[in-house]
Design a protein around this motif. Sequence first.
Motif, PDB file in Angstrom:
ATOM      1  N   CYS A 269      33.622  19.040 -52.479  1.00 50.84           N
ATOM      2  CA  CYS A 269      32.249  19.463 -52.774  1.00 50.84           C
ATOM      3  C   CYS A 269      31.430  18.256 -53.223  1.00 50.84           C
ATOM      4  O   CYS A 269      31.940  17.336 -53.866  1.00 50.84           O
ATOM      5  CB  CYS A 269      32.219  20.514 -53.884  1.00 50.84           C
ATOM      6  SG  CYS A 269      32.749  22.132 -53.329  1.00 50.84           S
ATOM      7  N   LYS A 272      24.926  17.053 -56.326  1.00 51.66           N
ATOM      8  CA  LYS A 272      23.924  15.980 -56.437  1.00 51.66           C
ATOM      9  C   LYS A 272      23.155  16.023 -57.764  1.00 51.66           C
ATOM     10  O   LYS A 272      23.183  17.028 -58.475  1.00 51.66           O
ATOM     11  CB  LYS A 272      22.984  16.040 -55.248  1.00 51.66           C
ATOM     12  CG  LYS A 272      23.732  15.797 -53.939  1.00 51.66           C
ATOM     13  CD  LYS A 272      22.804  15.527 -52.795  1.00 51.66           C
ATOM     14  CE  LYS A 272      23.614  15.244 -51.534  1.00 51.66           C
ATOM     15  NZ  LYS A 272      22.804  15.371 -50.318  1.00 51.66           N
ATOM     16  N   CYS A 287      31.342  22.248 -50.127  1.00 52.69           N
ATOM     17  CA  CYS A 287      29.970  22.714 -50.371  1.00 52.69           C
ATOM     18  C   CYS A 287      29.113  21.536 -50.835  1.00 52.69           C
ATOM     19  O   CYS A 287      29.599  20.613 -51.480  1.00 52.69           O
ATOM     20  CB  CYS A 287      29.936  23.797 -51.452  1.00 52.69           C
ATOM     21  SG  CYS A 287      30.639  25.356 -50.907  1.00 52.69           S
ATOM     22  N   VAL A 288      27.826  21.580 -50.494  1.00 53.67           N
ATOM     23  CA  VAL A 288      26.907  20.529 -50.934  1.00 53.67           C
ATOM     24  C   VAL A 288      25.800  21.194 -51.754  1.00 53.67           C
ATOM     25  O   VAL A 288      25.105  22.090 -51.268  1.00 53.67           O
ATOM     26  CB  VAL A 288      26.278  19.794 -49.735  1.00 53.67           C
ATOM     27  CG1 VAL A 288      25.325  18.699 -50.226  1.00 53.67           C
ATOM     28  CG2 VAL A 288      27.363  19.199 -48.838  1.00 53.67           C
ATOM     29  N   GLY A 290      22.380  20.491 -53.683  1.00 53.95           N
ATOM     30  CA  GLY A 290      21.340  19.457 -53.712  1.00 53.95           C
ATOM     31  C   GLY A 290      20.766  19.196 -55.095  1.00 53.95           C
ATOM     32  O   GLY A 290      21.036  19.928 -56.058  1.00 53.95           O
ATOM     33  N   GLU A 303      31.944  25.152 -47.185  1.00 51.20           N
ATOM     34  CA  GLU A 303      30.871  24.411 -46.506  1.00 51.20           C
ATOM     35  C   GLU A 303      29.483  25.039 -46.579  1.00 51.20           C
ATOM     36  O   GLU A 303      28.715  24.994 -45.621  1.00 51.20           O
ATOM     37  CB  GLU A 303      31.284  24.147 -45.059  1.00 51.20           C
ATOM     38  CG  GLU A 303      32.292  23.020 -45.059  1.00 51.20           C
ATOM     39  CD  GLU A 303      33.068  22.862 -43.779  1.00 51.20           C
ATOM     40  OE1 GLU A 303      32.599  23.323 -42.744  1.00 51.20           O
ATOM     41  OE2 GLU A 303      34.147  22.253 -43.855  1.00 51.20           O
ATOM     42  N   GLU A 305      25.696  24.976 -47.925  1.00 51.85           N
ATOM     43  CA  GLU A 305      24.772  23.949 -48.385  1.00 51.85           C
ATOM     44  C   GLU A 305      23.616  24.594 -49.142  1.00 51.85           C
ATOM     45  O   GLU A 305      22.958  25.505 -48.627  1.00 51.85           O
ATOM     46  CB  GLU A 305      24.249  23.163 -47.183  1.00 51.85           C
ATOM     47  CG  GLU A 305      23.577  21.891 -47.630  1.00 51.85           C
ATOM     48  CD  GLU A 305      23.124  21.023 -46.452  1.00 51.85           C
ATOM     49  OE1 GLU A 305      23.612  21.214 -45.322  1.00 51.85           O
ATOM     50  OE2 GLU A 305      22.256  20.179 -46.692  1.00 51.85           O
ATOM     51  N   GLU A 307      20.180  23.524 -50.701  1.00 52.75           N
ATOM     52  CA  GLU A 307      19.291  22.352 -50.661  1.00 52.75           C
ATOM     53  C   GLU A 307      18.558  22.138 -51.998  1.00 52.75           C
ATOM     54  O   GLU A 307      18.559  23.027 -52.856  1.00 52.75           O
ATOM     55  CB  GLU A 307      18.305  22.509 -49.495  1.00 52.75           C
ATOM     56  CG  GLU A 307      19.029  22.379 -48.158  1.00 52.75           C
ATOM     57  CD  GLU A 307      18.086  22.369 -46.965  1.00 52.75           C
ATOM     58  OE1 GLU A 307      16.900  22.708 -47.122  1.00 52.75           O
ATOM     59  OE2 GLU A 307      18.547  22.026 -45.875  1.00 52.75           O
ATOM     60  N   ARG A 322      23.356  28.025 -45.066  1.00 54.58           N
ATOM     61  CA  ARG A 322      22.500  27.034 -45.717  1.00 54.58           C
ATOM     62  C   ARG A 322      21.328  27.717 -46.415  1.00 54.58           C
ATOM     63  O   ARG A 322      20.629  28.537 -45.806  1.00 54.58           O
ATOM     64  CB  ARG A 322      21.981  26.034 -44.685  1.00 54.58           C
ATOM     65  CG  ARG A 322      21.393  24.800 -45.384  1.00 54.58           C
ATOM     66  CD  ARG A 322      20.421  24.036 -44.519  1.00 54.58           C
ATOM     67  NE  ARG A 322      20.974  23.703 -43.210  1.00 54.58           N
ATOM     68  CZ  ARG A 322      20.215  23.383 -42.161  1.00 54.58           C
ATOM     69  NH1 ARG A 322      18.894  23.361 -42.266  1.00 54.58           N
ATOM     70  NH2 ARG A 322      20.766  23.106 -41.003  1.00 54.58           N
TER      71      ARG A 322
END
Length: 366
Positions: A269, A272, A287-288, A290, A303, A305, A307, A322
């Motif tokens: 992961c 940010k 997973c991202v 933001g 996975e 996302e 933002e 997303r």
Amino acid sequence: MKAVVLVGGQGSRLRPITYDVPKAMVPLRNEPFINYMVNFLRAGGLEGVVLSMGYLPDPIQDYFERWDMGGFSIDYAVEDHALGTAGGIKNTEAYLDGGPIVVVNGDVLSGLKLGDVIAKHRESDALATITLTSVEDPTAYGLVEVDHDMLVHRFLEKPAADEVTTNLVNAGIYVLEPEVLAMIPAGREVSIEREVFPYLQAEGRLRAYVSSSYWKDIGTPRSYLAASHDVLSGVVGTREDFDYLQVDQSVTPSKGVKLLPPVSVAEGCILKGGATIGGRSALGRGCVIGERALVEGSILLDEVEVEPGAVVRGSIIGPGARVGQDAIVRGLSVLGAGCIIGEGNVLDQGVRINPGVVLPPRSMNF
Ligand code: GDD
Ligand code: MG
């Protein structure tokens, strides 16, 4: 003794997640549900399990192929058309040894001591012992009336509101004598709740075991999310190495990331700057999240996302979905695999978005 676990249903109440992931494989604290089931059976002293499958069997079989179960056997009986709960049990007969068996609905998370139920069953002359649990609203379950002696007087599947006479319901965990298997016709759809149990009750051979242990059917978004919160909080299903802050070693949060326990963050992961992962959230692999985004009390599958500036609260996000910049997804919303929620949308009140759907920016606002 072996167990049969029914995992062949379509999981329709958990759609759109179950369009892609069978109910038995949905994660709780980043472990597939079926793992909790296997641990439950092993703790009860069972030797092995036969999985009664129908809908989406491959992900479950593929998962177990990777593990050495150390003496605990796993067999698979796959039906080519839905056989129902009793038909699904009948279909596993070739893998059983002709003795009594334990049967479990493949979507119940339970802290029950299975060994105690088996012992109680053995002391009685019952052909079947069913475990009962107390719930607020029995209408989504099998209502069970018992006498002081735990003999079942009535079994009524999915009672109407005006038929509710007790809060005790079928917990979906049974011990069955081989005679019960013998009475189920092969090759056609048969319901254990609507056909077999009422018959056994009429014969006076159906007994109950009332349990006050933790119990939840994870089959709806609300109950699945609640079960996830409970597992993350250590209420059920934990083992010795339990950690409220379960962050995979591959994850290095950027500066200013807030991680509020209990959380589970899986391998790969990316978190940010300024993101907040609030309590009782589970993030699947890769997973991202933001900058300045907030994820709280939610389940993200692999996975996903989220933002920058987006908010995900009390919701379930399918694999590869997303959530666009500054979008808000809350209130038990459920997003299917690979969908895209464009910038600035607001989803609330249990809205469900099908797999692959693309919502243009600011097109939905609850
Ligand atoms: N093999 C197979 N074949 N399995 C099936 C089939 C089938 O045709 N249909 C359902 N199953 C599996 C489901 O995958 C699930 O694990 C289990 O059988 C029970 O089905 P659900 O669809 O989840 O039933 P429910 O939750 O509405 O009601 C059942 O569970 C309640 C407790 O959670 C009933 O047993 C109720 O009486 C009970 O109270
Ligand atoms: Mg269920």
